[in-house]
Design a protein around this motif. Sequence first.
Motif, PDB file in Angstrom:
ATOM      1  N   MET A  44       0.995  -1.232  -0.011  1.00  0.00           N
ATOM      2  CA  MET A  44       0.043  -0.005   0.107  1.00  0.00           C
ATOM      3  C   MET A  44       0.836   1.287   0.059  1.00  0.00           C
ATOM      4  O   MET A  44       0.482   2.437  -0.707  1.00  0.00           O
ATOM      5  CB  MET A  44      -1.033  -0.216   1.165  1.00  0.00           C
ATOM      6  CG  MET A  44      -1.875  -1.127   0.958  1.00  0.00           C
ATOM      7  SD  MET A  44      -2.927  -1.424   2.599  1.00  0.00           S
ATOM      8  CE  MET A  44      -4.175   0.245   2.410  1.00  0.00           C
ATOM      9  N   TYR A  93      -7.342  -3.210   0.428  1.00  0.00           N
ATOM     10  CA  TYR A  93      -8.417  -2.759   1.677  1.00  0.00           C
ATOM     11  C   TYR A  93      -9.237  -4.258   1.789  1.00  0.00           C
ATOM     12  O   TYR A  93      -9.393  -4.690   2.906  1.00  0.00           O
ATOM     13  CB  TYR A  93      -9.154  -1.870   1.365  1.00  0.00           C
ATOM     14  CG  TYR A  93      -8.680  -0.477   2.002  1.00  0.00           C
ATOM     15  CD1 TYR A  93      -8.885  -0.091   3.552  1.00  0.00           C
ATOM     16  CD2 TYR A  93      -7.721   0.272   1.538  1.00  0.00           C
ATOM     17  CE1 TYR A  93      -8.845   1.272   3.959  1.00  0.00           C
ATOM     18  CE2 TYR A  93      -7.247   1.432   2.052  1.00  0.00           C
ATOM     19  CZ  TYR A  93      -7.775   2.149   3.278  1.00  0.00           C
ATOM     20  OH  TYR A  93      -7.093   2.800   3.866  1.00  0.00           O
ATOM     21  N   GLU A 153      -5.858  -0.080  -4.676  1.00  0.00           N
ATOM     22  CA  GLU A 153      -6.241   0.341  -3.435  1.00  0.00           C
ATOM     23  C   GLU A 153      -7.573  -0.658  -2.764  1.00  0.00           C
ATOM     24  O   GLU A 153      -7.449  -1.027  -1.747  1.00  0.00           O
ATOM     25  CB  GLU A 153      -6.348   1.651  -3.044  1.00  0.00           C
ATOM     26  CG  GLU A 153      -6.032   2.058  -1.651  1.00  0.00           C
ATOM     27  CD  GLU A 153      -5.789   3.720  -1.100  1.00  0.00           C
ATOM     28  OE1 GLU A 153      -5.947   3.794   0.120  1.00  0.00           O
ATOM     29  OE2 GLU A 153      -5.356   4.349  -2.182  1.00  0.00           O
ATOM     30  N   LYS A 207       3.724   7.149   1.401  1.00  0.00           N
ATOM     31  CA  LYS A 207       3.411   7.283   0.038  1.00  0.00           C
ATOM     32  C   LYS A 207       4.256   8.322  -0.475  1.00  0.00           C
ATOM     33  O   LYS A 207       4.827   8.351  -1.586  1.00  0.00           O
ATOM     34  CB  LYS A 207       2.014   7.189  -0.320  1.00  0.00           C
ATOM     35  CG  LYS A 207       1.312   5.824  -0.212  1.00  0.00           C
ATOM     36  CD  LYS A 207      -0.020   5.891  -0.888  1.00  0.00           C
ATOM     37  CE  LYS A 207      -0.940   4.759  -0.671  1.00  0.00           C
ATOM     38  NZ  LYS A 207      -2.119   4.873  -1.122  1.00  0.00           N
TER      39      LYS A 207
END
Length: 129
Positions: free
Chosen positions: A54, A65, A61, A127
């Motif tokens: 992630m 999840y 994404e 990120k």
Amino acid sequence: MEEKKIKTVTTEMILKKKGLIEKSPAPFYSNLFGGNLTIENTHPREFMELLTVMAKGADDETYAYSRLIYENCPQFRDKKLLEEYEIDDPYLLPKKIYGANIVEFMQLGNAILQAYGNDIESLQNIKKK
């Protein structure tokens, strides 16, 4: 002279040290199901792998999840659900069940991240780096 046995530090040991594994996460109230979903934080190795994916910017994404929910909510791991929803990849099951209820789906994923001592903001900061 006595030899010292050196042990390797594992993800489980680090999370245990932080008190995350022994602590039972609070249940997540689901409006979709009208009740509480149990959250487990007993899969630290898989969680760390998923967190790495992630943080690197997973292609999908929602798949990440969905995997997070599948691995940490025992309600979604029933084999009967795979048959009922005609899913081959068990990690897709929560995504399929939630369907258009993406907000609650993401909230559940965030609740799981918090159970491991993380949150979506810290993940987004990783990120960016």
